[in-house]
Design an enzyme around this catalytic site. Sequence first.
Site, PDB file in Angstrom:
ATOM      1  N   CYS A 130       0.765  -1.349  -0.188  1.00 45.94           N
ATOM      2  CA  CYS A 130       0.110  -0.003  -0.034  1.00 45.94           C
ATOM      3  C   CYS A 130       0.724   1.393  -0.041  1.00 45.94           C
ATOM      4  O   CYS A 130       0.591   2.190  -0.789  1.00 45.94           O
ATOM      5  CB  CYS A 130      -1.157   0.013   1.054  1.00 45.94           C
ATOM      6  N   HIS A 243      -2.632   6.418   4.446  1.00 42.51           N
ATOM      7  CA  HIS A 243      -1.216   6.394   4.752  1.00 42.51           C
ATOM      8  C   HIS A 243      -1.003   7.718   4.155  1.00 42.51           C
ATOM      9  O   HIS A 243      -1.410   8.356   3.249  1.00 42.51           O
ATOM     10  CB  HIS A 243      -0.562   5.601   4.008  1.00 42.51           C
TER      11      HIS A 243
HETATM   12  N1  LIG Z   1      -4.759  -3.749   5.152  1.00 48.19           N
HETATM   13  C1  LIG Z   1      -3.896  -3.128   3.937  1.00 48.19           C
HETATM   14  O1  LIG Z   1      -3.810  -2.038   3.922  1.00 48.19           O
HETATM   15  C2  LIG Z   1      -3.096  -3.900   3.044  1.00 48.19           C
HETATM   16  C3  LIG Z   1      -3.043  -3.261   1.895  1.00 48.19           C
HETATM   17  C4  LIG Z   1      -2.211  -3.856   0.879  1.00 48.19           C
HETATM   18  C5  LIG Z   1      -2.096  -5.413   1.161  1.00 48.19           C
HETATM   19  N2  LIG Z   1      -2.670  -5.940   2.049  1.00 48.19           N
HETATM   20  C6  LIG Z   1      -2.437  -7.568   2.149  1.00 48.19           C
HETATM   21  O2  LIG Z   1      -3.774  -8.489   1.906  1.00 48.19           O
HETATM   22  C7  LIG Z   1      -3.975  -9.196   2.676  1.00 48.19           C
HETATM   23  C8  LIG Z   1      -5.173  -9.158   3.604  1.00 48.19           C
HETATM   24  O3  LIG Z   1      -4.939  -8.215   4.515  1.00 48.19           O
HETATM   25  P1  LIG Z   1      -6.253  -7.865   5.605  1.00 48.19           P
HETATM   26  O4  LIG Z   1      -5.820  -6.305   5.939  1.00 48.19           O
HETATM   27  O5  LIG Z   1      -7.430  -7.783   4.744  1.00 48.19           O
HETATM   28  O6  LIG Z   1      -6.209  -8.869   6.555  1.00 48.19           O
HETATM   29  P2  LIG Z   1      -7.553  -9.405   7.456  1.00 48.19           P
HETATM   30  O7  LIG Z   1      -8.534  -8.169   7.660  1.00 48.19           O
HETATM   31  O8  LIG Z   1      -6.431  -9.776   8.862  1.00 48.19           O
HETATM   32  O9  LIG Z   1      -8.075 -10.500   6.653  1.00 48.19           O
HETATM   33  C9  LIG Z   1      -7.663 -11.733   6.274  1.00 48.19           C
HETATM   34  C10 LIG Z   1      -8.334 -12.526   5.312  1.00 48.19           C
HETATM   35  O10 LIG Z   1      -7.732 -13.832   5.068  1.00 48.19           O
HETATM   36  C11 LIG Z   1      -8.560 -14.799   5.117  1.00 48.19           C
HETATM   37  N3  LIG Z   1      -7.687 -15.960   5.464  1.00 48.19           N
HETATM   38  C12 LIG Z   1      -6.802 -16.001   6.559  1.00 48.19           C
HETATM   39  N4  LIG Z   1      -6.270 -17.330   6.419  1.00 48.19           N
HETATM   40  C13 LIG Z   1      -7.367 -17.975   5.492  1.00 48.19           C
HETATM   41  C14 LIG Z   1      -6.827 -19.416   4.766  1.00 48.19           C
HETATM   42  N5  LIG Z   1      -6.108 -20.202   5.398  1.00 48.19           N
HETATM   43  N6  LIG Z   1      -7.831 -19.795   3.812  1.00 48.19           N
HETATM   44  C15 LIG Z   1      -8.445 -18.777   3.495  1.00 48.19           C
HETATM   45  N7  LIG Z   1      -8.708 -17.478   3.664  1.00 48.19           N
HETATM   46  C16 LIG Z   1      -7.574 -16.976   4.864  1.00 48.19           C
HETATM   47  C17 LIG Z   1      -9.369 -14.223   6.149  1.00 48.19           C
HETATM   48  O11 LIG Z   1     -10.487 -15.239   6.415  1.00 48.19           O
HETATM   49  P3  LIG Z   1     -11.223 -15.324   7.960  1.00 48.19           P
HETATM   50  O12 LIG Z   1     -12.098 -14.164   8.177  1.00 48.19           O
HETATM   51  O13 LIG Z   1     -12.037 -16.538   7.527  1.00 48.19           O
HETATM   52  O14 LIG Z   1     -10.214 -15.573   8.957  1.00 48.19           O
HETATM   53  C18 LIG Z   1      -9.736 -12.896   5.772  1.00 48.19           C
HETATM   54  O15 LIG Z   1     -10.701 -13.117   4.817  1.00 48.19           O
HETATM   55  C19 LIG Z   1      -2.778  -9.445   3.570  1.00 48.19           C
HETATM   56  O16 LIG Z   1      -1.699 -10.112   2.685  1.00 48.19           O
HETATM   57  C20 LIG Z   1      -2.161  -8.080   3.625  1.00 48.19           C
HETATM   58  O17 LIG Z   1      -0.876  -7.929   3.488  1.00 48.19           O
HETATM   59  C21 LIG Z   1      -3.333  -5.320   2.995  1.00 48.19           C
END
Ligand SMILES: NC(=O)c1ccc[n+]([C@@H]2O[C@H](COP(=O)([O-])OP(=O)(O)OC[C@H]3O[C@@H](n4cnc5c(N)ncnc54)[C@H](OP(=O)(O)O)[C@@H]3O)[C@@H](O)[C@H]2O)c1
Length: 342
Positions: A130, A243
């Site tokens: 991001c 950010h």
């Molecule tokens: N937040 C940001 O600003 C941002 C920006 C760029 C990239 N990202 C990336 O995007 C990804 C997700 O971030 P987030 O902020 O959305 O995290 P989050 O809110 O913690 O959500 C994680 C997601 O992954 C799912 N998940 C976890 N383990 C899994 C599995 N074994 N099989 C299938 N689904 C699974 C979770 O499902 P459950 O609800 O069932 O646990 C949930 O839907 C990460 O790689 C992060 O680095 C985040």
Amino acid sequence: MRRAKIAVVGATGMVGRAFLRVLEEYGMQQYSYTLFASAKSAGEKLRFLGRDFEVRELREDSFSEGFDIALFSAGASVSERFAPIAAGSGAVVIDNSSRWRMDPEVPLVVPEVNPGDIELSRGIIANPNCSTIQAVVALAPLQREYGIERIVYTTFQAVSGAGRGGWEDLEAGVRDHLSGGHTPPKKFSQGIFGNCIPQIDLFQPDGYTKEEHKLMDETRKILHAPDMAITATAVRVPVFNSHSEAINVELKKDFSLEDIRRLLAESPGIELLDQPENGVYPLAREATGQDLVLVGRLRRDPSRENSLDMWVCADNIRKGAAANAVQIAEIILKNLREAGRA
Ligand SMILES: NC(=O)c1ccc[n+]([C@@H]2O[C@H](COP(=O)([O-])OP(=O)(O)OC[C@H]3O[C@@H](n4cnc5c(N)ncnc54)[C@H](OP(=O)(O)O)[C@@H]3O)[C@@H](O)[C@H]2O)c1
């Protein structure tokens, strides 16, 4: 005409839910969608496109029904295991995790900056970090017109960048501040309320954090400038969303600030907010909920030749993650339509 099929992996997460909002807002209701998350969420209903979608557990056979696009935002280990399976089944994976970003075979794409790299994909396209996305949207026009000699990044990153856990830590900190409680942090190494934490992700042997390395390495890859001089300090701040970044950039040629302002104002994906005398400059709360990168506080750096400073804000969940990925998906879907495949 066949309806293109799109899988959303990690649909229940912070970025996953933003995917659903952005897909709705971008008017992409003509496609067929399947939502996946972990076993924990299987059966949960998510409201999307005016109806309830049942979340399915992600499994190795989940992609066998054949998807055109798989939007992944479920963390690096899920992407490591499942993105090759999805790509092997014929889907183009657009992956939000860090797992594939620096793989030389995988294009790292910001549509305003290097859309041509999509063509190089062999099945997986990586969405940058991001903090990198908003920086390169602001820097790419400068690189094109003047060339960039050196970049100094200082970031002020919102808690939503750490997912739901990060958001909950700040909420708990606010509650504790008002009630005198002492909730231990779940996501961050320290309490985030009232602190600016100069650590995002793990420290590396050279003293930089992984987040700082992502900023430096991904910027070089996206701008096709493998030797560009870059340094970065990434700081987590008690802001819920969007950010902010202070960017000092040394150009290869002299410039006038007026020309730079005109160039940035005309560049795609940017809104120039640069009237500090009227209190007009980018702010995190203003960036939240939209997909433009806000740029302002432009000024010449008198300490170094051909250098300038700027302040850049963007919604890290939207342009920093979901919207950037959906914009890549739009390009792929257009290519599929033109090839008569969707
Ligand atoms: N937040 C940001 O600003 C941002 C920006 C760029 C990239 N990202 C990336 O995007 C990804 C997700 O971030 P987030 O902020 O959305 O995290 P989050 O809110 O913690 O959500 C994680 C997601 O992954 C799912 N998940 C976890 N383990 C899994 C599995 N074994 N099989 C299938 N689904 C699974 C979770 O499902 P459950 O609800 O069932 O646990 C949930 O839907 C990460 O790689 C992060 O680095 C985040």
